[in-house]
Design an enzyme around this catalytic site. Structure first.
Site, PDB file in Angstrom:
ATOM      1  N   GLY A  30       4.654  17.610  38.935  1.00 29.99           N
ATOM      2  CA  GLY A  30       5.849  18.381  38.606  1.00 29.99           C
ATOM      3  C   GLY A  30       5.869  18.747  37.143  1.00 29.99           C
ATOM      4  O   GLY A  30       4.937  18.448  36.390  1.00 29.99           O
ATOM      5  N   GLY A  32       8.643  19.980  33.568  1.00 28.42           N
ATOM      6  CA  GLY A  32       9.949  20.160  32.972  1.00 28.42           C
ATOM      7  C   GLY A  32       9.855  21.147  31.832  1.00 28.42           C
ATOM      8  O   GLY A  32       8.835  21.832  31.657  1.00 28.42           O
ATOM      9  N   VAL A  37       3.483  16.716  34.574  1.00 29.66           N
ATOM     10  CA  VAL A  37       2.961  15.460  35.097  1.00 29.66           C
ATOM     11  C   VAL A  37       1.880  15.793  36.113  1.00 29.66           C
ATOM     12  O   VAL A  37       2.107  16.562  37.055  1.00 29.66           O
ATOM     13  CB  VAL A  37       4.070  14.608  35.745  1.00 29.66           C
ATOM     14  CG1 VAL A  37       3.478  13.323  36.314  1.00 29.66           C
ATOM     15  CG2 VAL A  37       5.152  14.277  34.731  1.00 29.66           C
ATOM     16  N   LYS A  52       1.318  12.154  32.111  1.00 29.09           N
ATOM     17  CA  LYS A  52       2.318  13.041  31.538  1.00 29.09           C
ATOM     18  C   LYS A  52       1.805  13.588  30.214  1.00 29.09           C
ATOM     19  O   LYS A  52       1.295  12.834  29.373  1.00 29.09           O
ATOM     20  CB  LYS A  52       3.638  12.304  31.324  1.00 29.09           C
ATOM     21  CG  LYS A  52       4.756  13.175  30.755  1.00 29.09           C
ATOM     22  CD  LYS A  52       6.072  12.412  30.696  1.00 29.09           C
ATOM     23  CE  LYS A  52       7.182  13.273  30.112  1.00 29.09           C
ATOM     24  NZ  LYS A  52       8.481  12.563  30.060  1.00 29.09           N
ATOM     25  N   ASP A 146      20.006   9.853  28.945  1.00 33.93           N
ATOM     26  CA  ASP A 146      19.772  11.026  29.794  1.00 33.93           C
ATOM     27  C   ASP A 146      19.807  10.609  31.266  1.00 33.93           C
ATOM     28  O   ASP A 146      18.942  11.002  32.054  1.00 33.93           O
ATOM     29  CB  ASP A 146      18.434  11.677  29.451  1.00 33.93           C
ATOM     30  CG  ASP A 146      18.326  13.108  30.014  1.00 33.93           C
ATOM     31  OD1 ASP A 146      19.377  13.706  30.330  1.00 33.93           O
ATOM     32  OD2 ASP A 146      17.199  13.610  30.149  1.00 33.93           O
TER      33      ASP A 146
END
Length: 662
Positions: A30, A32, A37, A52, A146
């Site tokens: 995935g 962001g 990652v 990552k 977060d």
């Protein structure tokens, strides 16, 4: 950055098939706004992990992304907890800093919420695990800052993993001062974060998780504004719509908890994740509670209670269908009553919870023990019951009767599923498959029989010698049998078998690892390990003392625990190193992981008509379970949800801890 969304675009310096250090990139997990990652495979162990990296060039940008990534690696690597994604390594490759971490299978919490409102039992269980992770991080001086559903992963086994410490703050690092800078996700941001205050502490995570719990319970975010400005203003000045307006069936106590966690003033919130977690656990034990008594200062407690009651009273006036809340005097009376009956063991829960029914000397269905364990059923079978076993989920319970019959029940409904003829003289031992469809028993002559709960003749497994104990593998495809001088593993589909030498006699306890083809078995003073189907090479873990009566792996297979006499000993499996020894009162009869937060153990009580349940890592007794007679056999569901015990008088009792997932 949790890895929930898949993306095919690879516009960076790493490609599928590339070799990165000792790893080979095999896929994309995935991405962001700042990084990606990858799924990688270690060249030596073959273990699949996550890698990552920042987006190409981000580590050199002036916004501090590279420095934050390095800080994230160091902070997350300092945390070692089953409910926090583990960092395994970090190094430079292609002029980029990479982090190798645990690859968490499953779904992120936001994707689960998107599928529809969750059952309340699942909401409470997930909340407890999330707060355990926060409690641990806060104890290490780290505030996440977060907390949001995207940063919480749920494995297929129901274990939660807290992810992404990219915005985390270390209280011991003076360089973390960021006055005037707004950090966090706007839908879940705390008022002090929204105002860019420098004095942000662990209570900001309490607020953010309160917002997450709001969404878990109602299916909606607390604030629905479209612009960043409006969301920041709402975080500072607005109260969310009462959860009961969106979820009318929410327990009133849980609504009060959510509103308290989301108080604008940090002093009015739960002052620790631990306090928050214990209150959720109290509600989970008794969802019908009328209220939760806040434990902040007297002034803030009164303000929280008044605000909660005012919001809910307004909602009741609007729809005209719900009754008013109990008055404060009634709450105080209930509180005093529950504190009186719960005694010393339950004093802390009594301060947090109002409305639990009183305990009784002779347990009857629905009675509650000191720690909130509810007796669900007592089956009177009028003959000794020497062996009992749960399915791992606790949904199915089997018992071997003295006349040879095998009874199987659905623990949710109490309905009997099967009455099997196991032959004369009963069963020495038994196990229930993970799906609850099969029961494997050891007959009086030592033969091993596999039964279909739905009916039909049993299947007899070939034996090298008389059997003494039996367990299913984690997927139910294999059975391990303890024999006179060996441990034998049988694949039920292929009939392939493996035999491992146990020269000191039949092991009392065995367990399969959930992390790979590994079997462990007890011997006096040690635990033996074998790689099933890979090698017959044996390793030993030195335990000391008598032989372990019960063994269990953690959900991720990284920790092993054994009940040895009145102690629980734990090992770190990657290093094969003994980690801790916990001393309890009474012989340890059963042991299981406690939802990622440690271990639960059941021991004999101070008298013969009692069992004690322990939070092993905390060294405290959770409850004393009264029995009609001495416990002949004890079973603890691997899920930690249910405890069962049988007596020589022919009774089987089972108790609920937390509510089931469904």
């Amino acid at each position: 950055m949790a890895y929930g969304s898949r993306e095919a675009d690879l516009n960076m310096s790493f490609r599928i098939g590339d070799k990165v250090g000792d790893y080979r990139i095999v896929g994309v997990v995935g991405s962001g706004g700042a990084g990606k990652v990858f799924r990688v495979e270690h060249s030596v162990t073959g273990r699949i992990e996550a890698m990552k990296v920042l987006l190409e060039g981000r580590s050199d940008e002036t916004d501090g992304a590279g420095e934050r990534f390095l800080k994230e690696i160091k902070l997350q690597a300092s945390l070692d907890h089953p409910n926090i994604a583990a960092v395994h390594n970090a190094f430079w490759a292609n002029d980029e800093l990479v982090m190798i971490m645990e690859l968490v299978a499953g779904l992120s919490l936001d994707r689960i919420i998107a599928e529809g409102r969750m059952p309340m039992g699942k909401v409470l269980r997930y909340a407890v695990q999330s707060l355990i992770a926060l409690e641990y991080a806060h104890s290490r001086g780290i505030t996440h800052r977060d907390i949001k559903p995207e940063n919480i992963m749920v494995t297929p086994e129901g274990v939660l993993k807290l992810m992404d410490f990219g915005l985390a703050k270390d209280r011991n690092d003076n360089r973390n001062a960021e006055a005037g800078i707004v950090v966090g996700s706007l839908y879940y941001i705390s008022p002090e974060q929204a105002r860019g205050l420098e004095s942000v502490d662990h209570r900001t995570d309490v607020y953010s998780f309160g917002s997450v719990l709001y969404e878990m319970t109602t299916g909606e975010r607390p604030f629905q504004h479209g612009s960043s400005f409006d969301l920041l203003r709402a975080a500072v000045h607005e109260n969310p719509e009462p959860p009961s307006e969106l979820a009318p069936d929410i327990p009133p106590a849980l609504e009060t908890v959510i509103l308290r966690a989301m108080s604008k003033d940090p002093a009015e919130r739960f002052q620790s994740a631990r306090e928050f977690r214990r209150t959720i656990e109290a509600i989970a034990r008794n969802p019908g509670l009328d209220a939760v008594v806040p434990q902040a200062s007297a002034q803030s407690s009164l303000k929280t209670r008044r605000r909660s009651m005012a919001i809910r009273s307004k909602a009741r006036r609007q729809n005209g269908t719900r009754i008013a809340l109990l008055g404060l005097s009634a709450v105080v009376l209930l509180y005093l009553g529950v504190r009186a009956f719960m005694g010393a063991d339950g004093a802390e829960a009594a301060r947090a919870v109002v409305g639990a029914p009183p305990s009784v000397e002779q347990p009857t269905r629905g009675s509650i023990a000191g720690g909130g364990f509810v007796l669900r059923e007592t089956m009177r079978l009028e003959q000794p019951v020497a062996s009992i076993a749960f399915s791992p989920t606790g949904k199915v319970l089997a018992a071997g009767l003295g006349d040879g019959r095998i009874r199987v029940w659905d623990t949710g409904s109490g309905r009997q599923l099967a009455d099997l003829d196991g032959g004369p003289a009963g069963s020495r031992a038994m196990a229930v498959s993970p799906d609850g469809d099969r029961v494997v028993t050891i007959a009086a002559d030592g033969s091993v029989l596999v039964w279909d709960v739905k009916g039909g003749a049993p299947r007899r497994l070939d034996a090298l010698g008389p059997a003494h104990g039996v367990i299913f593998s984690n997927r139910g495809r294999r059975v391990a049998v303890s024999e006179d001088k060996a441990v034998r593993v049988v694949d039920l589909a292929s009939n392939e078998s493996w035999s491992f030498s146990a020269p000191k006699g039949p092991p009392k306890a065995m367990a399969f690892s959930p992390a790979g083809p590994m079997l462990v078995a007890s011997e006096p003073g040690r635990i033996a390990l074998w790689g099933v189907g890979l090698t017959d090479k044996r390793e030993d873990l030195h335990a000391g003392g008598p032989e372990a009566e019960t063994i269990a792996f953690s959900a991720n297979g990284l920790e092993l625990a054994a009940g040895i006499g009145q102690q629980v000993v734990t090992w770190d499996m990657p290093s094969r190193r003994a980690v801790r020894t916990y001393s309890l009162q009474g012989r340890v009869r059963a042991l299981t992981p406690d939802g990622g937060q440690g271990w639960i153990a059941v021991s004999d009580g101070a008298n013969s008509k009692q069992l004690r349940v322990w939070k092993v890592h905390e060294g405290r007794s959770m409850a004393k379970l009264p029995m009609q007679g001495p416990a002949l056999a004890v079973a603890l569901a691997a899920s930690g949800d249910r405890i069962a015990a049988s007596t020589a008088e022919g009774e089987v009792q089972y108790w609920d801890t937390l509510p089931p997932l469904h």
